[in-house]
Design a protein around this motif. Sequence first.
Motif, short mmCIF file in Angstrom:
data_model
loop_
_atom_site.label_atom_id
_atom_site.label_comp_id
_atom_site.label_asym_id
_atom_site.label_seq_id
_atom_site.Cartn_x
_atom_site.Cartn_y
_atom_site.Cartn_z
N PHE A 6 70.68 7.34 14.84
CA PHE A 6 69.83 6.45 15.25
C PHE A 6 68.28 6.94 15.07
O PHE A 6 67.29 6.33 14.49
CB PHE A 6 69.84 5.78 16.62
CG PHE A 6 70.74 4.72 16.60
CD1 PHE A 6 70.63 3.69 15.83
CD2 PHE A 6 71.72 4.69 17.64
CE1 PHE A 6 71.56 2.47 16.08
CE2 PHE A 6 72.76 3.55 17.63
CZ PHE A 6 72.52 2.49 16.73
N GLY A 7 68.43 8.35 15.39
CA GLY A 7 66.93 9.00 15.30
C GLY A 7 66.66 9.39 13.89
O GLY A 7 65.39 9.17 13.48
N MET A 8 67.58 9.84 13.02
CA MET A 8 67.45 9.80 11.57
C MET A 8 66.91 8.63 10.93
O MET A 8 65.90 8.68 10.21
CB MET A 8 68.78 10.32 10.84
CG MET A 8 68.48 10.72 9.51
SD MET A 8 69.97 10.82 8.44
CE MET A 8 70.67 12.49 9.30
N ALA A 9 67.44 7.46 11.26
CA ALA A 9 67.09 6.02 10.65
C ALA A 9 65.63 5.92 10.89
O ALA A 9 64.70 5.32 10.56
CB ALA A 9 68.14 4.99 11.11
N ALA A 10 65.02 6.02 12.28
CA ALA A 10 63.95 6.08 12.97
C ALA A 10 62.79 6.60 12.09
O ALA A 10 61.80 6.14 11.74
CB ALA A 10 63.88 6.06 14.17
N ILE A 11 63.25 7.89 11.84
CA ILE A 11 62.20 8.90 11.00
C ILE A 11 62.04 8.31 9.66
O ILE A 11 60.95 8.30 8.84
CB ILE A 11 62.62 10.20 11.16
CG1 ILE A 11 62.81 10.81 12.66
CG2 ILE A 11 61.76 11.11 10.15
CD1 ILE A 11 63.24 12.10 12.71
N LEU A 12 63.21 7.88 8.88
CA LEU A 12 63.17 7.43 7.76
C LEU A 12 62.45 6.26 7.65
O LEU A 12 61.78 6.02 6.59
CB LEU A 12 64.59 7.14 7.35
CG LEU A 12 65.35 8.39 6.84
CD1 LEU A 12 66.96 7.95 6.62
CD2 LEU A 12 65.04 9.26 5.72
N LEU A 13 62.30 5.39 8.39
CA LEU A 13 61.45 4.15 8.36
C LEU A 13 60.06 4.52 8.52
O LEU A 13 59.31 3.98 7.71
CB LEU A 13 61.95 3.33 9.61
CG LEU A 13 61.10 1.93 9.93
CD1 LEU A 13 61.37 0.90 8.71
CD2 LEU A 13 61.35 1.30 11.23
N LEU A 14 59.76 5.38 9.37
CA LEU A 14 58.19 5.73 9.31
C LEU A 14 57.83 6.41 7.74
O LEU A 14 56.66 6.29 7.75
CB LEU A 14 58.09 6.82 10.40
CG LEU A 14 58.32 6.44 11.71
CD1 LEU A 14 57.90 7.68 12.80
CD2 LEU A 14 57.15 5.22 11.98
N THR A 15 58.90 7.11 7.24
CA THR A 15 58.45 7.80 6.00
C THR A 15 58.09 6.70 4.82
O THR A 15 57.55 6.91 3.80
CB THR A 15 59.21 8.59 5.50
OG1 THR A 15 60.49 8.28 5.18
CG2 THR A 15 59.47 9.85 6.40
N CYS A 16 58.66 5.29 5.22
CA CYS A 16 58.41 4.41 4.06
C CYS A 16 57.06 3.90 3.89
O CYS A 16 56.61 3.17 3.04
CB CYS A 16 59.34 3.07 4.38
SG CYS A 16 61.14 3.67 4.17
N VAL A 17 56.24 4.10 4.87
CA VAL A 17 55.00 3.40 5.20
C VAL A 17 53.92 3.57 4.04
O VAL A 17 53.47 2.85 3.39
CB VAL A 17 54.35 3.70 6.55
CG1 VAL A 17 52.88 3.24 6.70
CG2 VAL A 17 55.34 3.01 7.64
N PRO A 18 53.60 5.03 3.80
CA PRO A 18 52.60 5.28 2.93
C PRO A 18 53.09 4.94 1.52
O PRO A 18 52.12 4.42 0.77
CB PRO A 18 52.80 6.62 2.96
CG PRO A 18 53.22 7.40 4.18
CD PRO A 18 54.23 6.29 4.68
#
Length: 420
Positions: free
Chosen positions: A165-177
């Motif tokens: 779940f922690g990995m998925a949350a970080i990956l979501l943030l990296t999509c923004v730029p």
Amino acid sequence: MNRPYKLALLASLYLAQGLPFGFFTQALPVLLRERGLSLAAIGASGLLFLPWALKFLWAPLVDHTGSRKTWILSLQFLTLVGALGLAFVDLESSLVPIFAALVLFNLLAATQDVATDGLAVRLLSPAERGLGNGIQVGAYRIGMILGGGALLWIFAKAGWSAMFFGMAAILLLTCVPALFLPGKLSVPIAGGVSAPTGSIGADTPPAGAALRLGWGHRLRHPGLPTFILLICAYKFGDAMASSLVGPFMHDAGLSKEEIAIVKGTIGSIMGLAGAAAGGWLAWRYGRRIALISCGVLQTLSLLMYVACALDPSNKSLIYAATTCEHLLGGMATVALFTLMMDASDPHHAGTDYTLLACAVVLGSGLAGVCAGFIGDAIGYAGVFGLSVLISGLGCLALVRLLDHGHGPQRLATVWPRRSA
């Protein structure tokens, strides 16, 4: 496109690659050793990273079809979904799902890397490449800190589900730029500078069978096969040693929490400093001096692992060795990646850089397999000592042969050559 956005974009994309890679290369070997697997079996698990070595096969397709924005966002989304899926799978009873996930995650990340590397070559001018490669390696190291350190710590405290779940949350943030990336790039490289030719060719975009096999045409350019062997040799010794550091720490009596802090966090933070230093050296003093100095320092850092193997109870020495190797290894990696970017044609950026990156990954994977078998046969001290010798010889070979023109002609603009 302004420089701050370019750097933020590249940082987010490389961090997204480093996150699962950090878990699978740093945390997973520790967990496998805990389950009683031999060093040879752990080393052989590196073969599951074949997508990174084979991505050149589909690089022309990524390079010349669709937009980089579409490729990047689609692949990021699939990786995020994969992480969420693993959070609901029981991984305690069998290792099969985790090995299957390893292959899938690496396939997605390797393909995203083709699009990202091509984007970086096109966006960055030659003067920006040292900085850009510092960002590349630095952000990747941050991802590895999170994947090999923070996620391992979460696993130790809360188990598999919380970790993914922690990995998925970080990956979501990296999509923004990437959401703000233009669908089409108007110029091949930053600043409107026309792309130079001469290294790996700059012909028209391939189509049909040529699109599927475009890498073969790139591979036939003069000097490229030799250059591939040289960049593999430059990192082979370091890859041998680093592949066994996690299992060595476990066998030396360090807990998972200690390994997460020392190897995943402290080591990777020093890798960030090394990335910055390596990028600065390549920008300030040129490619040749950067590769010589970083290669020598990288080789010397491996001597500390020999000392650790001879005195495995000395935890302070293990901490120092990990710190130095990540710092100096990070410097050498950035210096090498900058040279690889110089050898890539912006008109075929993803394909060219991918060929070179695949060579490094394949060489590193082979180094890990060799290290596992050699380590089982002669012990940690022997394999670490051998890695020192190979690292030094690889650095010498790269510098000497490039000095005498045994590489792509495109490098003549950044590497002063001497008569044979």
